[in-house]
Write an enzyme that holds these catalytic residues in place. Structure first.
Site, PDB file in Angstrom:
ATOM      1  N   ARG A   1       0.093  -1.421  -0.099  1.00 36.02           N
ATOM      2  CA  ARG A   1       0.032   0.018  -0.050  1.00 36.02           C
ATOM      3  C   ARG A   1       0.883   0.739  -0.242  1.00 36.02           C
ATOM      4  O   ARG A   1       2.066   1.802   0.715  1.00 36.02           O
ATOM      5  CB  ARG A   1      -1.120   0.122   0.989  1.00 36.02           C
ATOM      6  CG  ARG A   1      -1.606   1.065   1.419  1.00 36.02           C
ATOM      7  CD  ARG A   1      -2.473   1.145   2.551  1.00 36.02           C
ATOM      8  NE  ARG A   1      -3.269   2.352   3.054  1.00 36.02           N
ATOM      9  CZ  ARG A   1      -3.279   3.493   3.919  1.00 36.02           C
ATOM     10  NH1 ARG A   1      -2.417   2.972   4.659  1.00 36.02           N
ATOM     11  NH2 ARG A   1      -3.966   4.083   3.499  1.00 36.02           N
TER      12      ARG A   1
ATOM     13  N   HIS B   1      -2.848  11.178   1.024  1.00 36.85           N
ATOM     14  CA  HIS B   1      -2.295  10.669   1.947  1.00 36.85           C
ATOM     15  C   HIS B   1      -2.043  11.986   2.951  1.00 36.85           C
ATOM     16  O   HIS B   1      -0.485  11.924   2.545  1.00 36.85           O
ATOM     17  CB  HIS B   1      -1.400   8.962   2.064  1.00 36.85           C
ATOM     18  CG  HIS B   1      -1.189   8.644   3.536  1.00 36.85           C
ATOM     19  ND1 HIS B   1      -1.356   7.550   3.217  1.00 36.85           N
ATOM     20  CD2 HIS B   1      -1.263   9.481   4.923  1.00 36.85           C
ATOM     21  CE1 HIS B   1      -1.081   7.488   4.611  1.00 36.85           C
ATOM     22  NE2 HIS B   1      -1.158   8.233   5.879  1.00 36.85           N
TER      23      HIS B   1
ATOM     24  N   GLU C   1      -7.264   8.674   7.066  1.00 40.13           N
ATOM     25  CA  GLU C   1      -7.600   8.700   7.509  1.00 40.13           C
ATOM     26  C   GLU C   1      -7.928  10.259   7.765  1.00 40.13           C
ATOM     27  O   GLU C   1      -7.828  11.521   8.352  1.00 40.13           O
ATOM     28  CB  GLU C   1      -6.405   9.113   8.752  1.00 40.13           C
ATOM     29  CG  GLU C   1      -5.624   7.849   8.948  1.00 40.13           C
ATOM     30  CD  GLU C   1      -4.845   7.215   9.613  1.00 40.13           C
ATOM     31  OE1 GLU C   1      -4.199   8.887  10.267  1.00 40.13           O
ATOM     32  OE2 GLU C   1      -4.786   6.268  10.039  1.00 40.13           O
TER      33      GLU C   1
ATOM     34  N   TYR D   1      -3.883   2.106  16.202  1.00 40.52           N
ATOM     35  CA  TYR D   1      -2.428   2.006  16.706  1.00 40.52           C
ATOM     36  C   TYR D   1      -2.553   1.728  18.491  1.00 40.52           C
ATOM     37  O   TYR D   1      -2.191   1.108  18.945  1.00 40.52           O
ATOM     38  CB  TYR D   1      -2.008   3.472  16.680  1.00 40.52           C
ATOM     39  CG  TYR D   1      -1.146   3.644  14.952  1.00 40.52           C
ATOM     40  CD1 TYR D   1      -0.023   2.521  14.510  1.00 40.52           C
ATOM     41  CD2 TYR D   1      -2.317   3.976  14.423  1.00 40.52           C
ATOM     42  CE1 TYR D   1      -0.036   2.784  13.557  1.00 40.52           C
ATOM     43  CE2 TYR D   1      -1.451   3.604  12.690  1.00 40.52           C
ATOM     44  CZ  TYR D   1      -0.347   2.855  13.019  1.00 40.52           C
ATOM     45  OH  TYR D   1       0.267   3.652  11.200  1.00 40.52           O
TER      46      TYR D   1
ATOM     47  N   GLU E   1      -3.386   0.193   7.819  1.00 40.05           N
ATOM     48  CA  GLU E   1      -2.360   0.476   9.119  1.00 40.05           C
ATOM     49  C   GLU E   1      -1.696  -0.025  10.494  1.00 40.05           C
ATOM     50  O   GLU E   1      -3.227  -0.721  11.433  1.00 40.05           O
ATOM     51  CB  GLU E   1      -1.939   2.098   9.436  1.00 40.05           C
ATOM     52  CG  GLU E   1      -1.487   2.157   7.807  1.00 40.05           C
ATOM     53  CD  GLU E   1      -1.118   3.972   7.863  1.00 40.05           C
ATOM     54  OE1 GLU E   1      -1.410   4.045   9.131  1.00 40.05           O
ATOM     55  OE2 GLU E   1      -1.595   4.652   7.186  1.00 40.05           O
TER      56      GLU E   1
HETATM   57  C1  FCB Z   1      -0.996   6.999  11.103  1.00 42.77           C
HETATM   58  C2  FCB Z   1      -0.588   7.701   9.584  1.00 42.77           C
HETATM   59  C3  FCB Z   1       0.637   7.274   8.576  1.00 42.77           C
HETATM   60  C4  FCB Z   1       1.571   6.680   9.873  1.00 42.77           C
HETATM   61  C5  FCB Z   1       1.131   6.533  11.678  1.00 42.77           C
HETATM   62  C6  FCB Z   1       1.884   6.350  12.191  1.00 42.77           C
HETATM   63  O1  FCB Z   1      -2.259   8.420  11.502  1.00 42.77           O
HETATM   64  O2  FCB Z   1      -1.388   7.440   8.451  1.00 42.77           O
HETATM   65  O3  FCB Z   1       0.859   7.952   7.729  1.00 42.77           O
HETATM   66  O4  FCB Z   1       1.955   8.640  10.310  1.00 42.77           O
HETATM   67  O5  FCB Z   1      -0.205   7.382  11.594  1.00 42.77           O
END
Ligand code: FCB
Length: 450
Positions: free
Chosen positions: A81, A125, A170, A298, A355
């Protein structure tokens, strides 16, 4: 090969990948006719990024992409990606198309396909052409039309070979974090601007979907959200109500319109006249049917009631536990919860984790190795949570590690390393970290090793 039992195996067709973004890795900021983006302007403004770091050179992927594909092959990645830099394609944001920009992604896509790696392309992005920001950026409805032009140009060129498209990465970050919190480009501090930005972003997404379909027959198209898995900090009714408001702000404000419900009523009432004027027909555009939903995960949020806490009247509570170098709590249960909650509440279709990963302060390679047991452990725990979610019925179909390699971590510059590949920025030397080898083994076995 790992000795896999049915409990640690992923479904046979599970997709394994890794992710990056243009401004974070490409460098070559002034080459081949690339225009200025809001991140060039922002990072070159004193005080906006740690140490004044910029993406001018970054991982110099623009010149090292062939080697990078080789490393992807070594890892056994099935998909990659990456994002396209809008200012390489349309340096003035709209109008003139820059052939050299198209040619770069053309070669990259061919190189990936030759290596047997499926390209997953993110259209946006965060690197908005600066000229569009000069006209209001995402607060200006006309930016959605410029995005349509850009989408037209890039999908017409790559649509025969690229069959997986993500419109936006995002949108919470490109709206609230950028126009209200001010941590990301363009660094504004207005809640009203952020709400206007969300609306234009969602419109841009909705307008782009049919363009992608027209230029890329048979393609799958979706959007990537960074939802916050929200928990009330206590079981008091005040904290529970606060968590509902925060969920409305972070999650439902995006999910509801994407899935045909318009903006959530409780939040419209809370925001009152801060909400920008919009046309009712916008919601039909925004709710264009998609083929999958991308989730970037995350860390979760624990929310308490705080009557002084801004428009939302909330505060976030710090939990005991292990934290990464981003000061993000390691909490895989929230990934599990999110993978079940989102498709329960919305008709998302297939989910992809586009991600997931962690920053830790790595040491430079010694004897050819980068020992990063915490990162490997983060991956293992989150993959296990993903697997439990699948077993419990989540339609999760694939996983992309963030990130393929260390890179420019936005306002944190080069101080935060997320890669499964270590990058020595002085020499541009790449070294697969221990976590990268672990990930390679997971992919090869289609299972988590115990
Ligand atoms: C996300 C982003 C990516 C990177 C990660 C740690 O929010 O999409 O670009 O910065 O966090």
């Amino acid at each position: 090969m790992a000795n896999s039992t049915s409990s640690n195996r992923f479904p046979d067709d599970f997709l394994w990948g890794a992710a990056t973004a243009a401004y974070q890795i490409e460098g070559a900021a002034n080459e081949d006719g690339r225009g200025e983006s809001i991140w060039d302007r922002f990072s070159h403004t004193p005080g906006k990024t740690l140490n004044g770091d910029t993406g001018d050179i970054a991982c110099d992927h623009y010149h090292h992409w062939r080697d990078d594909i080789e490393v992807m092959r070594e890892l056994g990645l099935q998909a990659y990606r990456f994002s396209v830099a809008w200012p390489r394609i349309l340096p003035e944001g709209r109008g003139r198309v820059n052939e050299a920009g198209l040619a770069f992604y053309d070669q990259l896509v061919d190189g990936l396909l030759e290596a047997g790696i499926t390209p997953w392309v993110t259209l946006y992005h965060w690197d908005l052409p600066q000229v569009l920001q000069d006209e209001g950026g995402w607060t200006n409805r006309a930016t959605a039309d410029a995005f349509a032009e850009y989408t037209e140009a890039i999908t017409r060129r790559l649509g025969d070979r690229v069959k997986h498209w993500i419109t936006l990465n995002e949108p919470w970050c490109s709206s609230f974090l950028s126009y209200h919190i001010g941590e990301h480009a363009p660094g504004h501090k207005s809640f009203e601007e952020a709400l206007a930005a969300v609306h234009t972003l969602l419109l841009a997404h909705g307008q782009a979907v049919p363009i992608v379909r027209r230029n890329s027959p048979g393609a799958q198209v979706g959007i990537t959200l960074n939802l916050s898995q929200v928990y009330p900090a206590s079981d008091s009714s005040a904290d529970q109500a606060a968590a509902v408001r925060y969920d409305g702000y972070f999650n439902r404000w995006f999910l509801d319109p994407l899935y045909g419900r318009g903006y959530p009523q409780d939040m419209l009432e809370l925001y009152g006249d801060r909400v920008p004027a919009f046309e009712a027909a916008d919601f039909d555009t925004i709710a264009a049917p998609t083929d999958f939903l991308g989730l970037n995960y995350y860390t979760p949020t624990f929310i308490h009631d705080n009557q002084d806490g801004g428009v939302l009247r909330v505060g976030s509570t710090r939990r005991e536990g292990e934290y990464t170098a981003m000061d993000w709590l390691v909490y895989p249960e929230a990934l599990y919860d999110q993978l079940l909650r989102v498709p329960r509440d919305y008709p998302t279709g297939p989910l992809y984790i586009t991600e997931n990963g962690a920053a830790y302060p790595d040491e430079p390679p010694a004897d050819g190795r980068v020992r990063d047991p915490e990162r490997a452990n983060y991956y293992r725990q989150h993959l296990a949570a993903a697997q439990r979610a699948i077993a419990a019925g989540s339609p999760l179909k694939g996983y992309f590690a963030w990130s393929l390699m260390d890179n420019f971590e936005w306002a944190w510059g080069y101080t935060r390393r997320f890669g499964i590949i270590y990058v020595d920025y002085a020499t541009q030397q790449r070294t697969i970290k221990d976590s990268g080898y672990m990930y390679r083994d997971v992919i090869a076995a289609n299972a988590i090793d115990d």
